[in-house]
Design an enzyme around this catalytic site. Structure first.
Site, PDB file in Angstrom:
ATOM      1  N   CYS A  93       0.823  -1.224   0.000  1.00 33.88           N
ATOM      2  CA  CYS A  93       0.000   0.000   0.000  1.00 33.88           C
ATOM      3  C   CYS A  93       0.854   1.270   0.000  1.00 33.88           C
ATOM      4  O   CYS A  93       1.472   1.561  -1.012  1.00 33.88           O
ATOM      5  CB  CYS A  93      -0.995  -0.047   1.157  1.00 33.88           C
ATOM      6  SG  CYS A  93      -2.351   1.127   0.949  1.00 33.88           S
ATOM      7  N   HIS A 193      -3.733  -5.506   1.886  1.00 32.80           N
ATOM      8  CA  HIS A 193      -3.547  -5.778   3.311  1.00 32.80           C
ATOM      9  C   HIS A 193      -4.181  -7.131   3.599  1.00 32.80           C
ATOM     10  O   HIS A 193      -4.916  -7.685   2.778  1.00 32.80           O
ATOM     11  CB  HIS A 193      -4.251  -4.711   4.152  1.00 32.80           C
ATOM     12  CG  HIS A 193      -3.765  -3.323   3.918  1.00 32.80           C
ATOM     13  ND1 HIS A 193      -2.569  -2.855   4.407  1.00 32.80           N
ATOM     14  CD2 HIS A 193      -4.327  -2.274   3.258  1.00 32.80           C
ATOM     15  CE1 HIS A 193      -2.416  -1.577   4.056  1.00 32.80           C
ATOM     16  NE2 HIS A 193      -3.463  -1.203   3.353  1.00 32.80           N
TER      17      HIS A 193
HETATM   18  N1  GLN Z   1      -1.844   7.050   2.702  1.00 33.40           N
HETATM   19  C1  GLN Z   1      -1.923   6.274   1.510  1.00 33.40           C
HETATM   20  C2  GLN Z   1      -3.209   6.492   0.733  1.00 33.40           C
HETATM   21  O1  GLN Z   1      -4.258   6.770   1.269  1.00 33.40           O
HETATM   22  C3  GLN Z   1      -1.736   4.807   1.797  1.00 33.40           C
HETATM   23  C4  GLN Z   1      -2.800   4.232   2.687  1.00 33.40           C
HETATM   24  C5  GLN Z   1      -2.440   2.867   3.225  1.00 33.40           C
HETATM   25  O2  GLN Z   1      -1.275   2.478   3.263  1.00 33.40           O
HETATM   26  N2  GLN Z   1      -3.422   2.143   3.708  1.00 33.40           N
HETATM   27  O3  GLN Z   1      -3.188   6.345  -0.467  1.00 33.40           O
END
Ligand code: GLN
Length: 237
Positions: A93, A193
């Protein structure tokens, strides 16, 4: 490789939403179950990033936390050196964004990335949230991937990065594009995830095999059950 496989858990103090640190635990456990010694080396913002570890994992993060991580990885380029010699790197992510050329936060600020992946990320109109299922594209990965996503950023791949998987449920890199993740050199990145490797043992062994060589299959009925349940789960927002 030394006697003990050393798994780098990179910046768990700022990157590790939704239990992504569990990916390192899964890697260690799958080695232990085969009688191979392994340990997790946590690298925090207080540490330089060592380049000598056998493989590395990075998890997701909120926008501000991922900025701190980006600056730290640029200041201490151990991960880049390890990737250059072929050490496997799993990036989840926010980490796919951090390892790219640049990303724009939801507030519209552009941050220079680490440059290990030929990708860029900009905010999407709405967050991509929910279960994801996908068909992996690299050779040797035959089992569908399962996970969940929650990100505002939408990632676009350049020609040096290949997508990890074709999405069959959910958004992945950017809503409407149909692909999730990126593979470039020894880096494997995904929006999944779960933790990703708890749900996708074949991907875990794919990374481990690059360090310890071919691995005997592991039959874990609880993992089979988890996969069956999650792959059948509807996408809810
Ligand atoms: N902050 C990043 C986004 O919203 C990644 C979010 C995350 O890692 N869950 O794109």
């Amino acid at each position: 490789m030394a006697d003990v496989v050393r798994i780098g858990l990179v910046l768990p103090d700022v990157m590790g939403t939704y239990g992504d640190g569990g990916n390192a635990v899964v890697l260690r456990q799958r080695l232990h179950l085969r009688g191979i010694a392994a340990e997790i080396v946590a690298i925090t913002l207080a540490d330089p990033v060592p380049e000598s570890l056998d493989l590395y994992t990075l998890g997701g993060a909120e926008d501000y936390a991922q900025r701190l991580a980006t600056k730290h990885l640029l200041r201490h380029p151990g991960l880049q050196r390890a990737a250059a010699r072929g050490a496997p790197v799993l990036a989840i992510c926010a980490a796919i964004q951090v390892l790219g050329h640049w990303y724009e936060t939801s507030a519209g600020e552009r941050v220079d990335g680490v440059g290990l992946l030929d990708v860029t990320t900009s905010p999407q109109e709405s967050r991509s949230i929910g279960e994801v299922a996908s068909t992996p594209l690299p050779e040797g990965l035959t089992e569908p991937l399962t996970g969940f996503e929650n990100h505002r950023g939408g990632t676009v791949l350049g020609s040096a990065a290949r997508p990890l998987a074709a999405v069959t449920k959910g958004a992945g890199n950017r809503a409407g594009d149909g692909y999730d993740g990126a593979v470039q050199g020894s880096v494997v990145a995904t929006y999944l995830h779960g933790p990703c490797l708890a749900r996708n043992p074949q991907l875990a062994d794919h990374l481990l095999a690059q360090v310890v060589g071919p691995l005997a299959p592991l039959d874990l009925p609880e993992v089979t059950l988890l996969r069956r349940e999650r792959l059948a789960a509807p996408r809810r927002v």
